[in-house]
Design a protein around this motif. Sequence first.
Motif, short mmCIF file in Angstrom:
data_model
loop_
_atom_site.label_atom_id
_atom_site.label_comp_id
_atom_site.label_asym_id
_atom_site.label_seq_id
_atom_site.Cartn_x
_atom_site.Cartn_y
_atom_site.Cartn_z
N ASP A 108 -22.15 5.71 -14.34
CA ASP A 108 -22.51 6.26 -13.03
C ASP A 108 -23.60 5.43 -12.36
OD1 ASP A 108 -20.68 8.25 -13.42
OD2 ASP A 108 -22.02 9.88 -12.83
N SER A 109 -24.53 4.89 -13.14
CA SER A 109 -25.61 4.09 -12.57
C SER A 109 -25.08 2.79 -11.97
CB SER A 109 -26.66 3.77 -13.64
OG SER A 109 -27.24 4.94 -14.15
N MET A 110 -24.06 2.23 -12.58
CA MET A 110 -23.48 1.00 -12.06
C MET A 110 -22.72 1.25 -10.76
SD MET A 110 -22.21 -1.02 -15.47
CE MET A 110 -21.91 -2.52 -14.56
N LYS A 111 -22.20 2.46 -10.61
CA LYS A 111 -21.40 2.77 -9.41
C LYS A 111 -22.22 3.44 -8.31
CE LYS A 111 -18.35 5.06 -11.85
NZ LYS A 111 -17.16 5.87 -12.23
N LYS A 112 -23.29 4.18 -8.70
CA LYS A 112 -23.98 5.03 -7.73
C LYS A 112 -25.46 4.74 -7.57
CE LYS A 112 -20.78 8.64 -9.19
NZ LYS A 112 -20.64 9.99 -9.79
N GLY A 113 -26.02 3.90 -8.43
CA GLY A 113 -27.42 3.58 -8.31
C GLY A 113 -28.30 4.33 -9.30
N SER A 114 -29.61 4.12 -9.22
CA SER A 114 -30.55 4.66 -10.19
C SER A 114 -30.71 6.17 -10.12
CB SER A 114 -31.93 4.00 -10.01
OG SER A 114 -32.41 4.19 -8.69
N LYS A 115 -30.22 6.80 -9.04
CA LYS A 115 -30.30 8.27 -8.93
C LYS A 115 -29.37 8.93 -9.94
CE LYS A 115 -26.57 8.71 -5.55
NZ LYS A 115 -26.16 9.23 -4.24
N ALA A 116 -28.40 8.20 -10.46
CA ALA A 116 -27.39 8.79 -11.33
C ALA A 116 -27.99 9.35 -12.61
CB ALA A 116 -26.30 7.75 -11.66
N GLY A 117 -28.95 8.64 -13.21
CA GLY A 117 -29.54 9.08 -14.47
C GLY A 117 -30.13 10.48 -14.40
N GLY A 161 -28.06 9.69 0.05
CA GLY A 161 -27.75 11.01 0.58
C GLY A 161 -26.30 11.42 0.43
N ASP A 162 -25.52 10.68 -0.36
CA ASP A 162 -24.11 10.98 -0.55
C ASP A 162 -23.97 12.17 -1.49
OD1 ASP A 162 -21.41 11.05 -1.21
OD2 ASP A 162 -21.20 8.88 -0.92
N HIS A 163 -23.74 13.38 -0.93
CA HIS A 163 -23.73 14.60 -1.74
C HIS A 163 -22.51 14.66 -2.64
CE1 HIS A 163 -27.19 16.06 0.42
NE2 HIS A 163 -26.58 15.86 1.56
N GLY A 164 -21.40 14.03 -2.24
CA GLY A 164 -20.22 14.02 -3.10
C GLY A 164 -20.51 13.29 -4.39
N GLU A 165 -21.21 12.14 -4.28
CA GLU A 165 -21.58 11.37 -5.46
C GLU A 165 -22.57 12.14 -6.31
OE1 GLU A 165 -20.25 8.66 -6.45
OE2 GLU A 165 -19.03 8.28 -4.70
N THR A 166 -23.47 12.89 -5.66
CA THR A 166 -24.46 13.70 -6.37
C THR A 166 -23.77 14.73 -7.24
OG1 THR A 166 -26.14 13.39 -4.66
CG2 THR A 166 -26.37 15.33 -6.08
N ARG A 167 -22.84 15.47 -6.67
CA ARG A 167 -22.11 16.49 -7.43
C ARG A 167 -21.36 15.86 -8.59
NH1 ARG A 167 -20.98 18.38 -2.21
NH2 ARG A 167 -18.93 17.37 -2.27
N GLY A 168 -20.80 14.68 -8.37
CA GLY A 168 -20.04 14.01 -9.41
C GLY A 168 -20.89 13.68 -10.63
N SER A 169 -22.12 13.21 -10.42
CA SER A 169 -22.99 12.86 -11.53
C SER A 169 -23.46 14.10 -12.28
CB SER A 169 -24.21 12.07 -11.03
OG SER A 169 -23.81 10.80 -10.55
N ILE A 170 -23.72 15.18 -11.56
CA ILE A 170 -24.13 16.43 -12.21
C ILE A 170 -23.00 16.97 -13.08
CG2 ILE A 170 -24.78 18.85 -11.83
CD1 ILE A 170 -26.26 17.92 -9.29
N ILE A 171 -21.79 16.93 -12.55
CA ILE A 171 -20.63 17.38 -13.32
C ILE A 171 -20.42 16.49 -14.53
CG2 ILE A 171 -18.11 17.64 -13.27
CD1 ILE A 171 -18.39 18.48 -10.33
N SER A 172 -20.65 15.18 -14.37
CA SER A 172 -20.54 14.26 -15.50
C SER A 172 -21.52 14.64 -16.60
CB SER A 172 -20.81 12.82 -15.04
OG SER A 172 -19.80 12.37 -14.17
#
Length: 210
Positions: A33-42, A105-116
């Motif tokens: 997720d970090s490679m695709k979405k940035g450091s917020k993924a962790g 601010g991409d909320h779709g990506e945010t939800r995806g990382s939480i679900i992951s």
Amino acid sequence: MWIEIIFFGIASFWVGLSGAMVPGPMLTVTISDSMKKGSKAGPLVVFGHYIAEVTIMILLVLGLGWVIKSEIVTMIIGGVGGLMLIYIGYTMAKSPVPEEIPAEGDHGETRGSIISGILSSVSNPYFYLWWATVGWAFLLKGIELAGIFGVISFLVGHWGADLSWYSLVSIFTNKGRHMLPEKRYRIIMIVCGVFLVSMGFYFIYSTVLI
């Protein structure tokens, strides 16, 4: 008493850190997720992990610890969780190279990382084993030590360890992502995918077939 509470929190941090640093599905998902979405993924993956842990703690407090320890439940978790990891690993290995890191601010990506974070936790049978033994023992010790303050000390230490380690992994993975050519990015994603698929087969083998 407060000194004991502080030391209990520190002990919880180091125990949590030793568990967080062990390679597993959650680490692999964090790197991907970090490679695709940035450091917020962790931190977002860790937040999903928190949701799974709070659910486990509620079950334990309600006296449903026997469910977690049940051999039948372990087999079901190992089978379903293993299949889930195989699917996640396959899609990870097949995922395309993103042209750019999505905006914060991409909320779709945010939800995806939480679900992951939730899925990588609940699909791992050893997550339940840890909470049925070590986690439950620490929770009871915290209650014995200082009631709700002891529980808070445990959670601050344990969750602080998870957040610290996976945030660090996410930051370094993201920094490296910008220096990776497309071919190496694909290799890393394939390696992560193969690792998750292997973990999935291992969970099925160790909890269902044995």
